[in-house]
Design a protein around this motif. Sequence first.
Motif, PDB file in Angstrom:
ATOM      1  N   LEU A 145       0.845  -1.190   0.000  1.00 55.92           N
ATOM      2  CA  LEU A 145       0.000   0.000   0.000  1.00 55.92           C
ATOM      3  C   LEU A 145       0.883   1.243   0.000  1.00 55.92           C
ATOM      4  O   LEU A 145       1.757   1.388   0.866  1.00 55.92           O
ATOM      5  N   TRP A 146       0.644   2.114  -0.977  1.00 53.22           N
ATOM      6  CA  TRP A 146       1.317   3.417  -1.012  1.00 53.22           C
ATOM      7  C   TRP A 146       0.293   4.457  -0.555  1.00 53.22           C
ATOM      8  O   TRP A 146      -0.672   4.747  -1.268  1.00 53.22           O
ATOM      9  N   TYR A 147       0.504   4.980   0.641  1.00 46.82           N
ATOM     10  CA  TYR A 147      -0.412   5.965   1.213  1.00 46.82           C
ATOM     11  C   TYR A 147       0.150   7.360   0.951  1.00 46.82           C
ATOM     12  O   TYR A 147       1.243   7.722   1.414  1.00 46.82           O
ATOM     13  N   TRP A 148      -0.601   8.157   0.182  1.00 38.65           N
ATOM     14  CA  TRP A 148      -0.219   9.532  -0.135  1.00 38.65           C
ATOM     15  C   TRP A 148      -1.144  10.490   0.613  1.00 38.65           C
ATOM     16  O   TRP A 148      -2.355  10.279   0.646  1.00 38.65           O
ATOM     17  N   ALA A 149      -0.579  11.529   1.199  1.00 35.09           N
ATOM     18  CA  ALA A 149      -1.385  12.531   1.901  1.00 35.09           C
ATOM     19  C   ALA A 149      -0.825  13.926   1.632  1.00 35.09           C
ATOM     20  O   ALA A 149       0.386  14.103   1.467  1.00 35.09           O
ATOM     21  N   LYS A 150      -1.739  14.903   1.562  1.00 34.49           N
ATOM     22  CA  LYS A 150      -1.295  16.296   1.457  1.00 34.49           C
ATOM     23  C   LYS A 150      -1.843  17.146   2.594  1.00 34.49           C
ATOM     24  O   LYS A 150      -1.432  18.291   2.757  1.00 34.49           O
TER      25      LYS A 150
ATOM     26  N   LEU B  47       4.209  10.348   2.561  1.00 34.89           N
ATOM     27  CA  LEU B  47       4.206   9.113   1.795  1.00 34.89           C
ATOM     28  C   LEU B  47       4.586   7.978   2.729  1.00 34.89           C
ATOM     29  O   LEU B  47       5.675   7.974   3.307  1.00 34.89           O
ATOM     30  N   VAL B  48       3.665   7.026   2.888  1.00 32.07           N
ATOM     31  CA  VAL B  48       3.903   5.848   3.718  1.00 32.07           C
ATOM     32  C   VAL B  48       3.733   4.619   2.836  1.00 32.07           C
ATOM     33  O   VAL B  48       2.728   4.492   2.127  1.00 32.07           O
ATOM     34  N   ILE B  49       4.714   3.719   2.881  1.00 32.51           N
ATOM     35  CA  ILE B  49       4.637   2.464   2.131  1.00 32.51           C
ATOM     36  C   ILE B  49       4.595   1.316   3.133  1.00 32.51           C
ATOM     37  O   ILE B  49       5.507   1.166   3.957  1.00 32.51           O
ATOM     38  N   LEU B  50       3.514   0.520   3.063  1.00 34.42           N
ATOM     39  CA  LEU B  50       3.347  -0.633   3.941  1.00 34.42           C
ATOM     40  C   LEU B  50       3.310  -1.897   3.093  1.00 34.42           C
ATOM     41  O   LEU B  50       2.712  -1.910   2.013  1.00 34.42           O
ATOM     42  N   ALA B  51       3.917  -2.951   3.596  1.00 35.01           N
ATOM     43  CA  ALA B  51       3.916  -4.237   2.897  1.00 35.01           C
ATOM     44  C   ALA B  51       3.682  -5.346   3.907  1.00 35.01           C
ATOM     45  O   ALA B  51       4.561  -5.624   4.736  1.00 35.01           O
ATOM     46  N   ASN B  52       2.506  -5.945   3.862  1.00 36.23           N
ATOM     47  CA  ASN B  52       2.172  -7.066   4.761  1.00 36.23           C
ATOM     48  C   ASN B  52       2.571  -6.799   6.205  1.00 36.23           C
ATOM     49  O   ASN B  52       3.325  -7.557   6.822  1.00 36.23           O
ATOM     50  N   ASP B  53       2.063  -5.688   6.732  1.00 29.85           N
ATOM     51  CA  ASP B  53       2.236  -5.350   8.155  1.00 29.85           C
ATOM     52  C   ASP B  53       3.628  -4.844   8.506  1.00 29.85           C
ATOM     53  O   ASP B  53       4.024  -4.851   9.677  1.00 29.85           O
ATOM     54  N   VAL B  54       4.374  -4.387   7.522  1.00 27.85           N
ATOM     55  CA  VAL B  54       5.710  -3.849   7.771  1.00 27.85           C
ATOM     56  C   VAL B  54       5.787  -2.444   7.182  1.00 27.85           C
ATOM     57  O   VAL B  54       5.387  -2.224   6.035  1.00 27.85           O
ATOM     58  N   VAL B  55       6.292  -1.493   7.955  1.00 28.76           N
ATOM     59  CA  VAL B  55       6.505  -0.138   7.444  1.00 28.76           C
ATOM     60  C   VAL B  55       7.812  -0.122   6.669  1.00 28.76           C
ATOM     61  O   VAL B  55       8.887  -0.316   7.231  1.00 28.76           O
ATOM     62  N   VAL B  56       7.719   0.092   5.370  1.00 26.05           N
ATOM     63  CA  VAL B  56       8.908   0.117   4.527  1.00 26.05           C
ATOM     64  C   VAL B  56       9.445   1.532   4.389  1.00 26.05           C
ATOM     65  O   VAL B  56      10.658   1.753   4.374  1.00 26.05           O
ATOM     66  N   LYS B  57       8.543   2.506   4.284  1.00 26.19           N
ATOM     67  CA  LYS B  57       8.970   3.908   4.131  1.00 26.19           C
ATOM     68  C   LYS B  57       7.944   4.799   4.808  1.00 26.19           C
ATOM     69  O   LYS B  57       6.737   4.561   4.721  1.00 26.19           O
ATOM     70  N   ASN B  58       8.417   5.834   5.480  1.00 21.81           N
ATOM     71  CA  ASN B  58       7.534   6.802   6.133  1.00 21.81           C
ATOM     72  C   ASN B  58       8.233   8.155   6.107  1.00 21.81           C
ATOM     73  O   ASN B  58       9.189   8.393   6.845  1.00 21.81           O
ATOM     74  N   GLY B  59       7.762   9.013   5.206  1.00 24.92           N
ATOM     75  CA  GLY B  59       8.426  10.299   5.064  1.00 24.92           C
ATOM     76  C   GLY B  59       7.562  11.277   4.309  1.00 24.92           C
ATOM     77  O   GLY B  59       6.362  11.059   4.104  1.00 24.92           O
ATOM     78  N   PRO B  60       8.145  12.381   3.865  1.00 28.04           N
ATOM     79  CA  PRO B  60       7.375  13.400   3.137  1.00 28.04           C
ATOM     80  C   PRO B  60       7.122  12.980   1.693  1.00 28.04           C
ATOM     81  O   PRO B  60       7.762  12.073   1.153  1.00 28.04           O
ATOM     82  N   ASN B  61       6.177  13.638   1.073  1.00 32.80           N
ATOM     83  CA  ASN B  61       5.900  13.464  -0.350  1.00 32.80           C
ATOM     84  C   ASN B  61       7.150  13.846  -1.141  1.00 32.80           C
ATOM     85  O   ASN B  61       7.649  14.965  -1.012  1.00 32.80           O
ATOM     86  N   PRO B  62       7.703  12.945  -1.975  1.00 30.45           N
ATOM     87  CA  PRO B  62       8.952  13.263  -2.680  1.00 30.45           C
ATOM     88  C   PRO B  62       8.791  14.262  -3.816  1.00 30.45           C
ATOM     89  O   PRO B  62       9.783  14.809  -4.297  1.00 30.45           O
ATOM     90  N   HIS B  63       7.559  14.525  -4.243  1.00 29.99           N
ATOM     91  CA  HIS B  63       7.345  15.454  -5.352  1.00 29.99           C
ATOM     92  C   HIS B  63       7.435  16.903  -4.863  1.00 29.99           C
ATOM     93  O   HIS B  63       6.956  17.239  -3.783  1.00 29.99           O
TER      94      HIS B  63
END
Length: 435
Positions: free
Chosen positions: A262-267, A273-289
């Motif tokens: 799941l790629w969660y995008w928020a403004k 930008l949060v990336i989750l994969a099967n119950d694991v936080v892979v990335k949690n940071g600001p929107n790269p754009h």
Amino acid sequence: MPQYSKKEPDIRKVYNPPEKEKETLSFVYRDRYLKMKESDDRMKAEKGWDKWEKQYEGWRIAQSADRWQSNHVVPMTFSIIETALSEIIDQTIRPIIMPRGAEDIPRAKVMQRIFDYVWDVSDSDMQLYNVLKDTLIFGTSIAQEYFWQDKRLIQNIRMNKQKKEEIAEHEVFDYDDCYMEVIRLQDFYIDETARGFTGPYGARDCIRRYIMDIDDFRAFFQGDIWNPLGNAKYVTPGGDTNYYEFYIPPIGMDTSRQVEVLWYWAKKPKDRLVILANDVVVKNGPNPHRHKQLPFSRSVDIKRTHRFYGKGEAEILESQQDEANLLRRMVLDRNHLDIDKMFLVFRGLSLSDEDLIARPHGMIPTDDVNATKPIEYGDIPRSVELSLKNLEDDSTISTGINPRAQALPTAGTATEAAILKESTLKRIRMKIWLL
């Protein structure tokens, strides 16, 4: 609402995230993802997506060898969508970057050249075609724009210093530029309060869902860019739900090798930008754009003013398509029985219930000993033909696309044909304007 296990999940034996990551998992999975999935607007639209795709595809139930009833599909929805699509594509739609003032003229020229180059190398004409097709079938289509690097390893044979052949590997990029991709509606989830991407009711956040093979996941999520937390190594394919705490593998997903990402995008309230994969936080940071917006756009066929999802041609034609299919199948079934007739037979014959079912060579019992003879049918009533014609007229009225524009044989003068063609183009021009 999914029921989460209260016992300690097995994943905590290998991945025990800090409190901040636990809050992120709960926020995305339990709060945002569930609310987006269960929003009233999405659930209403989702009910029809499979049905409308089958309607466009002319999907038919598989026939068994002994089934004689017709499963013919009238190509009404397909022809109308393809006609509209051919007219829209013929307009060569693409944005034009115009200066707002004299000081913007040099920049506008440069940006237009850049845009045209990226449009050509990314084959955006084909992606636009996909956008329009989804729009006409489902009423809504979603596209994402991002920078895509398609890299792979190639092998070349070369001679070393000892004059012997050796294989050298090189990393090459088949594509390295901006790219627009059409997203399956089933894999996109929008803020439940959103009516669009902009304005007072613009989406605050959204989620794009990927199903990836575990090997593809590991190949992509390596290095510091997409795996800054170093947690990708803890991700395992979906399986026993006791292994997870917040994540539950979707029903129907092959859990032996696949990972749901799941790629969660928020403004709002802040870009994220949060990336989750099967119950694991892979990335949690600001929107790269740099624009700090949700990198998605929406196209609708017929806009519903207070809803995110629009109405498509397939939904408009649903009742006409169903009735036309039913009438045409009944006519074909009657023709089958007329060509390969049923018979009247004496009731005293040993007949089973199956023998009496209406079908070619079927039998109808009677008290007449000498009654064995084929059943003759009268001609099909004129009212059936008129009903089918009325259904075609209803489809023209509701979509604005006349059968004559679909190259169907309809009598009339050239002037009448031109008038009908222009009326069709007016409705299509409105769709282009909205796009």
